[in-house]
Design a protein around this motif. Sequence first.
Motif, PDB file in Angstrom:
ATOM      1  N   TYR A  29      -5.121   7.953  57.282  1.00 39.21           N
ATOM      2  CA  TYR A  29      -5.194   7.633  56.106  1.00 39.21           C
ATOM      3  C   TYR A  29      -6.355   8.582  55.517  1.00 39.21           C
ATOM      4  O   TYR A  29      -6.224   8.387  54.073  1.00 39.21           O
ATOM      5  N   SER A  30      -7.104   9.173  56.154  1.00 37.57           N
ATOM      6  CA  SER A  30      -8.086   9.944  55.372  1.00 37.57           C
ATOM      7  C   SER A  30      -7.774  11.246  54.716  1.00 37.57           C
ATOM      8  O   SER A  30      -8.089  11.564  53.668  1.00 37.57           O
ATOM      9  N   VAL A  31      -6.714  12.006  55.315  1.00 33.95           N
ATOM     10  CA  VAL A  31      -6.092  12.907  54.722  1.00 33.95           C
ATOM     11  C   VAL A  31      -4.666  12.609  53.746  1.00 33.95           C
ATOM     12  O   VAL A  31      -3.850  12.956  54.405  1.00 33.95           O
ATOM     13  N   GLN A  32      -4.947  11.693  52.848  1.00 38.66           N
ATOM     14  CA  GLN A  32      -3.829  11.322  52.082  1.00 38.66           C
ATOM     15  C   GLN A  32      -4.018  11.106  50.752  1.00 38.66           C
ATOM     16  O   GLN A  32      -5.086  11.266  50.379  1.00 38.66           O
ATOM     17  N   THR A  33      -2.987  10.610  49.859  1.00 35.64           N
ATOM     18  CA  THR A  33      -3.233  10.398  48.572  1.00 35.64           C
ATOM     19  C   THR A  33      -4.211   9.257  48.557  1.00 35.64           C
ATOM     20  O   THR A  33      -4.442   8.589  49.296  1.00 35.64           O
ATOM     21  N   ALA A  34      -4.879   9.057  47.220  1.00 40.09           N
ATOM     22  CA  ALA A  34      -5.744   8.006  47.080  1.00 40.09           C
ATOM     23  C   ALA A  34      -5.125   6.678  47.350  1.00 40.09           C
ATOM     24  O   ALA A  34      -5.872   5.923  47.736  1.00 40.09           O
ATOM     25  N   GLU A  35      -3.840   6.442  47.082  1.00 37.36           N
ATOM     26  CA  GLU A  35      -3.369   5.036  47.504  1.00 37.36           C
ATOM     27  C   GLU A  35      -3.403   5.016  48.769  1.00 37.36           C
ATOM     28  O   GLU A  35      -3.808   3.781  49.353  1.00 37.36           O
ATOM     29  N   ARG A  36      -2.833   5.891  49.694  1.00 31.79           N
ATOM     30  CA  ARG A  36      -2.760   5.713  50.745  1.00 31.79           C
ATOM     31  C   ARG A  36      -4.190   5.615  51.598  1.00 31.79           C
ATOM     32  O   ARG A  36      -4.406   4.576  52.535  1.00 31.79           O
ATOM     33  N   PHE A  37      -5.065   6.338  51.222  1.00 28.62           N
ATOM     34  CA  PHE A  37      -6.396   6.300  51.792  1.00 28.62           C
ATOM     35  C   PHE A  37      -6.991   4.747  51.408  1.00 28.62           C
ATOM     36  O   PHE A  37      -7.668   4.480  52.158  1.00 28.62           O
ATOM     37  N   ALA A  38      -6.681   4.400  50.069  1.00 25.30           N
ATOM     38  CA  ALA A  38      -7.542   2.981  49.995  1.00 25.30           C
ATOM     39  C   ALA A  38      -6.646   2.041  50.642  1.00 25.30           C
ATOM     40  O   ALA A  38      -7.477   0.996  51.372  1.00 25.30           O
ATOM     41  N   GLU A  39      -5.552   1.964  50.978  1.00 22.26           N
ATOM     42  CA  GLU A  39      -4.791   0.948  51.884  1.00 22.26           C
ATOM     43  C   GLU A  39      -5.388   0.970  53.236  1.00 22.26           C
ATOM     44  O   GLU A  39      -5.629  -0.381  53.721  1.00 22.26           O
ATOM     45  N   GLY A  40      -5.391   2.031  53.721  1.00 14.99           N
ATOM     46  CA  GLY A  40      -5.933   2.085  55.036  1.00 14.99           C
ATOM     47  C   GLY A  40      -7.434   1.541  55.296  1.00 14.99           C
ATOM     48  O   GLY A  40      -7.798   0.843  56.024  1.00 14.99           O
ATOM     49  N   ALA A  41      -8.171   1.978  54.274  1.00 12.28           N
ATOM     50  CA  ALA A  41      -9.614   1.476  54.156  1.00 12.28           C
ATOM     51  C   ALA A  41      -9.707  -0.003  54.034  1.00 12.28           C
ATOM     52  O   ALA A  41     -10.602  -0.890  54.541  1.00 12.28           O
ATOM     53  N   VAL A  42      -8.807  -0.636  53.289  1.00 14.66           N
ATOM     54  CA  VAL A  42      -8.764  -2.122  52.767  1.00 14.66           C
ATOM     55  C   VAL A  42      -8.457  -2.828  54.213  1.00 14.66           C
ATOM     56  O   VAL A  42      -8.882  -3.871  54.545  1.00 14.66           O
ATOM     57  N   HIS A  43      -7.551  -2.416  54.769  1.00 18.80           N
ATOM     58  CA  HIS A  43      -7.019  -3.017  55.983  1.00 18.80           C
ATOM     59  C   HIS A  43      -8.023  -2.994  57.023  1.00 18.80           C
ATOM     60  O   HIS A  43      -8.298  -4.181  57.656  1.00 18.80           O
ATOM     61  N   ILE A  44      -8.994  -2.110  57.165  1.00 23.41           N
ATOM     62  CA  ILE A  44     -10.065  -1.943  58.235  1.00 23.41           C
ATOM     63  C   ILE A  44     -11.123  -3.076  57.670  1.00 23.41           C
ATOM     64  O   ILE A  44     -11.618  -3.770  58.609  1.00 23.41           O
ATOM     65  N   LEU A  45     -11.522  -2.924  56.568  1.00 18.95           N
ATOM     66  CA  LEU A  45     -12.568  -3.594  56.161  1.00 18.95           C
ATOM     67  C   LEU A  45     -12.262  -5.174  56.078  1.00 18.95           C
ATOM     68  O   LEU A  45     -13.098  -6.118  56.427  1.00 18.95           O
ATOM     69  N   SER A  46     -11.225  -5.412  55.851  1.00 19.03           N
ATOM     70  CA  SER A  46     -10.778  -6.821  55.776  1.00 19.03           C
ATOM     71  C   SER A  46     -10.520  -7.304  57.416  1.00 19.03           C
ATOM     72  O   SER A  46     -11.007  -8.329  57.526  1.00 19.03           O
ATOM     73  N   ALA A  47     -10.097  -6.359  58.310  1.00 19.18           N
ATOM     74  CA  ALA A  47     -10.139  -6.816  59.631  1.00 19.18           C
ATOM     75  C   ALA A  47     -11.599  -7.298  60.219  1.00 19.18           C
ATOM     76  O   ALA A  47     -11.743  -7.975  61.187  1.00 19.18           O
ATOM     77  N   LEU A  48     -12.575  -6.387  59.568  1.00 20.02           N
ATOM     78  CA  LEU A  48     -13.997  -6.668  59.960  1.00 20.02           C
ATOM     79  C   LEU A  48     -14.715  -7.771  59.286  1.00 20.02           C
ATOM     80  O   LEU A  48     -15.768  -7.955  59.711  1.00 20.02           O
ATOM     81  N   GLY A  49     -13.941  -8.526  58.666  1.00 19.53           N
ATOM     82  CA  GLY A  49     -14.385  -9.592  58.171  1.00 19.53           C
ATOM     83  C   GLY A  49     -15.080  -9.426  56.612  1.00 19.53           C
ATOM     84  O   GLY A  49     -16.115 -10.465  56.161  1.00 19.53           O
ATOM     85  N   CYS A  50     -15.239  -8.277  56.323  1.00 22.38           N
ATOM     86  CA  CYS A  50     -16.173  -8.178  54.703  1.00 22.38           C
ATOM     87  C   CYS A  50     -15.533  -9.197  53.670  1.00 22.38           C
ATOM     88  O   CYS A  50     -14.042  -9.439  53.420  1.00 22.38           O
ATOM     89  N   THR A  51     -16.620  -9.651  53.043  1.00 21.15           N
ATOM     90  CA  THR A  51     -16.281 -10.707  52.043  1.00 21.15           C
ATOM     91  C   THR A  51     -16.049  -9.899  50.699  1.00 21.15           C
ATOM     92  O   THR A  51     -15.547 -10.386  49.651  1.00 21.15           O
ATOM     93  N   SER A  52     -16.613  -8.644  50.595  1.00 23.03           N
ATOM     94  CA  SER A  52     -16.406  -7.851  49.320  1.00 23.03           C
ATOM     95  C   SER A  52     -16.319  -6.542  49.583  1.00 23.03           C
ATOM     96  O   SER A  52     -16.657  -5.922  50.775  1.00 23.03           O
ATOM     97  N   LEU A  53     -15.690  -5.564  48.843  1.00 25.81           N
ATOM     98  CA  LEU A  53     -15.735  -4.306  48.888  1.00 25.81           C
ATOM     99  C   LEU A  53     -16.410  -3.621  47.602  1.00 25.81           C
ATOM    100  O   LEU A  53     -16.119  -3.781  46.555  1.00 25.81           O
ATOM    101  N   ASN A  54     -17.235  -2.627  47.895  1.00 26.25           N
ATOM    102  CA  ASN A  54     -18.136  -2.059  46.719  1.00 26.25           C
ATOM    103  C   ASN A  54     -17.794  -0.450  46.592  1.00 26.25           C
ATOM    104  O   ASN A  54     -18.014   0.162  47.701  1.00 26.25           O
ATOM    105  N   PHE A  55     -17.391  -0.229  45.480  1.00 35.39           N
ATOM    106  CA  PHE A  55     -17.193   1.494  45.268  1.00 35.39           C
ATOM    107  C   PHE A  55     -18.059   1.689  44.120  1.00 35.39           C
ATOM    108  O   PHE A  55     -18.344   1.025  43.159  1.00 35.39           O
ATOM    109  N   GLY A  56     -18.198   3.047  43.935  1.00 35.14           N
ATOM    110  CA  GLY A  56     -19.023   3.700  42.969  1.00 35.14           C
ATOM    111  C   GLY A  56     -17.890   4.188  41.793  1.00 35.14           C
ATOM    112  O   GLY A  56     -16.979   4.509  42.296  1.00 35.14           O
TER     113      GLY A  56
END
Length: 407
Positions: free
Chosen positions: A74-101
């Motif tokens: 997921y890290s060496v991918q298009t922005a779409e795939r990169f984002a999907e991988g990150a959202v999967h992981i943060l959701s699994a870790l129980g984050c209630t929000s995602l903050n980006f610059g």
Amino acid sequence: MKAVGVVVEYNPFHNGHKHHLQMARTQAQADVVIAVMSGSFLQRGEPAILSRWARTEMALSSGADIVVELPYAYSVQTAERFAEGAVHILSALGCTSLNFGSEAGEITPFISLVTFMSKHKQRYNEHVQHFLKQGSSYPNASASAFALLEGSEQLLPLSKPNNILGFHYVQAIRKLHSAMKPETTLRIQSDYHETTIKKGPIASATSIRNALNNGKPIDNVVPQKTAERIDHYQDEHGLLHFWERYFPYLHYQITTRSPEEIRQFAECEEGIEYRLIETGLKASTFEEWLSLLKTKRYTRTRLQRLFVHLLTSTRKEELESIHTSSLQYIRLLGMNDQGRNYLKHYKKHLPVPLLTKHAELKRFGTAGQLDLRTAHCYWLCLPSENISKQLTAEYKQTPIYTKKHGI
């Protein structure tokens, strides 16, 4: 305990990143900040200039409570795939929000844009294909296609890299039905593309890397811990990981493989394997090779991702296998006391195993083997007598733990 997630690369960690961590915690009123960080290789197709362990130390010393790894697939991918991988992981870790610059600094324009694009998806894709057939690069084709959609002129412009990523984070949250709330922090003072450090305490990561590559000071734009860790890393390894140091290994790949073999590597499309071999045999440096290879259709970022996959022998079928499977594990890189307490209470709710040892990756098929192999390739640029020592250290490395909560 309430957790907010951030998606990062920290190449390297600087004052702008510190500001983002502080704002993310404040906006979400969170007890814990969880950073999902790219490992050895990054989204724009580059080796990280410092190891993931050094970057984890920097993050923990300046505001992150937990750092986990975004897998290579997921890290060496298009922005779409990169984002999907990150959202999967943060959701699994129980984050209630995602903050980006972002350059926008407000979340409503991103939500409006995702809604708009979902309604015009078919027309947009048709326009993109039209411009690609005319020889445009994908970013240019996307921008041109977007401009043709009626009403797009009133929406958030997607010309800024962080706005593009932000759009994909919000889109991924919606697509994956994540319970996370998207939030954004306004980028301040520096522009993403700035190549030189200017006055003030905040500079782009690009300008900081350029300064490091040219032996110029960076102390005024990074936290003290970052400056100290970079100095220590250079003393320990004798280098920072810039692309030029991997040139001989890339050259070996194209001189020992047939076009048919090279065609199997990820991002190798439309017969570019022939041009890759032809230009590679003429080039004497990485930058020269990239310059010879680059065309109107192939952006630097796309070609650099191809080079990463070439270096690591990453094949299309490997990535396809991983992308069509569900999340298999989360790799813990580091935590402080606050982060450890969070994981202690939340661990029983994790839908996948939380890995703390390098060797554990062996149990997870293609995904685990890919992360193992790419982590090993990262150290190829070291002097030969130090490579085996560093590979041994990788197997022994446990998550970094800092007792003091650093902000």
